[in-house]
Design a protein around this motif. Structure first.
Motif, PDB file in Angstrom:
ATOM      1  N   LYS A  93       0.825  -1.201   0.000  1.00  9.23           N
ATOM      2  CA  LYS A  93       0.000   0.000   0.000  1.00  9.23           C
ATOM      3  C   LYS A  93       0.863   1.256   0.000  1.00  9.23           C
ATOM      4  N   VAL A  94       1.892   1.285   0.833  1.00  5.75           N
ATOM      5  CA  VAL A  94       2.770   2.454   0.921  1.00  5.75           C
ATOM      6  C   VAL A  94       3.506   2.671  -0.395  1.00  5.75           C
ATOM      7  N   LEU A  95       4.025   1.586  -0.977  1.00  9.17           N
ATOM      8  CA  LEU A  95       4.756   1.703  -2.240  1.00  9.17           C
ATOM      9  C   LEU A  95       3.844   2.155  -3.372  1.00  9.17           C
ATOM     10  N   GLU A  96       2.585   1.665  -3.373  1.00  3.95           N
ATOM     11  CA  GLU A  96       1.628   2.092  -4.392  1.00  3.95           C
ATOM     12  C   GLU A  96       1.343   3.581  -4.269  1.00  3.95           C
ATOM     13  N   GLU A  97       1.144   4.049  -3.048  1.00 10.69           N
ATOM     14  CA  GLU A  97       0.822   5.457  -2.841  1.00 10.69           C
ATOM     15  C   GLU A  97       1.985   6.357  -3.235  1.00 10.69           C
ATOM     16  N   LYS A  98       3.219   5.875  -3.066  1.00 12.09           N
ATOM     17  CA  LYS A  98       4.389   6.655  -3.454  1.00 12.09           C
ATOM     18  C   LYS A  98       4.720   6.511  -4.938  1.00 12.09           C
ATOM     19  N   GLY A  99       4.070   5.559  -5.607  1.00 12.26           N
ATOM     20  CA  GLY A  99       4.366   5.315  -7.016  1.00 12.26           C
ATOM     21  C   GLY A  99       5.686   4.598  -7.229  1.00 12.26           C
TER      22      GLY A  99
END
Length: 525
Positions: free
Chosen positions: A129-135
């Motif tokens: 989730k964190v990596l997705e939000e940061k792109g």
């Protein structure tokens, strides 16, 4: 009750986003608050939570290069990290037994070993989730973090099979024949068309074939969803399927974070134990950083990967539940683990979000751990002595490249993130390198002494073109920038950030069609 729970989730999620935390932390707090006031847990919440995890792992599989797991920086670092971190956590728990006279610490050495093993894991759900939000899900450090988490999931499958006291069914060997099923699945995706039938096709593959199929042969259903995602990742529409399922996945994962907070009502002693365990997170981060840096990763990549894994895993709850069921642990430990996981998410979230700031603060100290050589995928990007660059080498990008070649000759380079497209363009004689201009890593590793005159932004994603244009300005590249757009508002957004030419391909395609038609009429006349 369901309406109240949704209201809690929205209210707490919105409130925590206002102070810079991701919504998932608000969902965790909402779960605790909902349970604390004594409301009944809605039926089916656990089912929704499990569904969210399965869809998350399926979406990971759709983007996963399974060959990457065979690289030393993945499998070796995962195994070493599990051994070192488990040993460290066991040592701390044994020290806690000596220092604190508490019923919570009344455990056998076997139980200490199980808890230490559980605390060595990091959360796949949270990290993704964190990596997705940061792109940064496809960034090199992101791929390292995801690879380690997948290896941890495989260790989890082995543990769960052993703890259940039974081996998988002999039919579990049939999963080795799954590649034979790929043509059938590809055909189903082609026949499904678009719209709701395509979404249902994805759900059928993830849940019906993957999760339920693996469950029938005694394997972990979550692993089945992941494997089926990997199996169809090579389909041309895999990316489209991932985007189509995105909304379902996000909604179901809200149930997962809410369910963690509803495990029970904690006491002060349990809260203290959870806080003390979270104080060990810097040591866990240090272990991750030291191990991955041994494979030639730069200090920044090692730190970012480690911060993504600076948390405890929901797997700890599963381990605690198994230990409670077997009489190894008191039920209080289930609540301790739930709070530990929740607090670790709250701690890890701002660290990951502000990882660049953390890196700048400790840059000098981190560089001591860098090796004398640099991993090939983490080395600086050299475009050569070029004057023109095309970002995105699809049909539009390759056409722009060919047109620019008439002016710039060999002083032009293309950048493309898809390896097969890179190979195709190279076979056509174009100078193209593998790189993702939507990835922060690309710009940080790019040589800053380039003498660029022109950059063409030909990526199909408008936000990708916007991001690349902003990075060109942020890093001080003084050059002309042109970009494609689909709608008038996109042209306006690109122009507002300094793009000299924004080409509306729909409008220009119509004009080009008319010109070609008129020219054809003249020739035929």
């Amino acid at each position: 009750m369901l309406v109240i729970l949704v209201s809690f989730a929205f209210a707490f999620g919105l409130a925590l986003t206002r102070i810079g935390l991701p919504p998932m932390v608000g969902f965790l707090v909402a779960g605790f608050a909902y349970h604390m006031i004594g409301l009944e847990t809605p039926q089916g919440l656990d089912f929704v939570a499990d569904l969210g995890i399965k869809l998350l792992l399926f979406s990971i599989g759709l983007k996963l290069d399974v060959r990457g797991l065979l690289k030393a920086e993945i499998w070796a670092s995962s195994m070493v990290q599990m051994l070192v971190t488990t040993a460290f956590m066991c040592g701390v728990l044994l020290l806690g037994q000596y220092l604190f006279q508490s019923s919570l610490m009344d455990m056998s050495w076997q139980t200490v070993l199980v808890l230490g093993f559980a605390l060595a894991f990091s959360s796949t759900v949270f990290a993704v989730k964190v990596l997705e939000e940061k792109g940064d899900l496809t960034a090199f450090y992101g791929r390292i973090a995801i690879g380690i988490l997948i290896m941890q999931d495989l260790f989890a499958v082995l543990f769960l099979s052993a703890s259940a006291g039974k081996l998988p069914s002999i039919w579990a060997l049939s999963v080795l024949a799954l590649p034979l099923l790929r043509p059938v699945l590809y055909k189903l995706m082609d026949m499904a068309g678009r719209g709701e039938l395509f979404i249902l096709c994805g759900l059928f593959i993830a849940l019906g074939v993957g999760a339920e199929g693996f469950s029938l042969v005694g394997l972990k259903p979550d692993l089945g969803a992941l494997v089926l995602g990997v199996l169809i990742a090579g389909h041309p529409r895999a990316s489209e399927l991932s985007k189509a399922l995105f909304g379902f996945k996000e909604l179901m994962l809200v149930g997962f974070f809410l369910s963690i907070g509803m495990t029970g009502l904690p006491t002060l002693e349990m809260l203290v134990a959870a806080v003390l365990l979270c104080l060990l997170l810097p040591f866990k981060t240090g272990i991750y950083h030291f191990i991955v840096s041994q494979f030639g990763l730069r200090a920044r990549s090692s730190l970012f990967a480690s911060l993504s894994l600076t948390n405890y895993s929901e797997f700890g709850l599963i381990v605690a539940a198994i230990a409670v069921g077997q009489g190894l642990l008191t039920p209080d430990w289930l609540l301790v683990m739930a709070m530990t996981v929740s607090i670790s998410f709250a701690v890890s979230s701002p660290l990951s979000t502000h990882s660049e700031y953390v890196y700048r603060k400790i840059f000098g100290w981190l560089c001591r751990f860098e090796r004398s050589y640099c991993h090939p995928h983490d080395a600086p990007i050299d475009l050569g002595d070029v004057k023109a660059v095309v970002l995105g080498m699809g049909r539009i990008g390759s056409g722009a490249y060919d047109e620019l070649q008439k002016t710039y000759g060999k002083e032009i380079c293309g950048v493309e993130h898809a390896p097969d497209r890179v190979d195709f363009n190279r076979s056509q004689g174009r100078n193209v390198i593998l790189g993702d201009a939507c990835d922060t890593e690309f710009w940080l590793k790019l040589r800053k002494d380039l003498r660029l005159e022109l950059v063409i932004l030909a990526m199909p994603n408008h936000y990708g073109n916007m991001y690349a244009a902003q990075q060109l300005r942020n890093f001080g590249f003084e050059c002309q920038v042109a970009a494609i757009a689909r709608f008038p508002e996109e042209v306006e957004e690109l122009s507002a950030i300094g793009v000299c030419t924004a080409y509306n391909m729909y409008e220009q395609a119509g004009a080009g069609l008319v010109r070609s038609a008129l020219e054809g009429c003249r020739l035929s006349g």
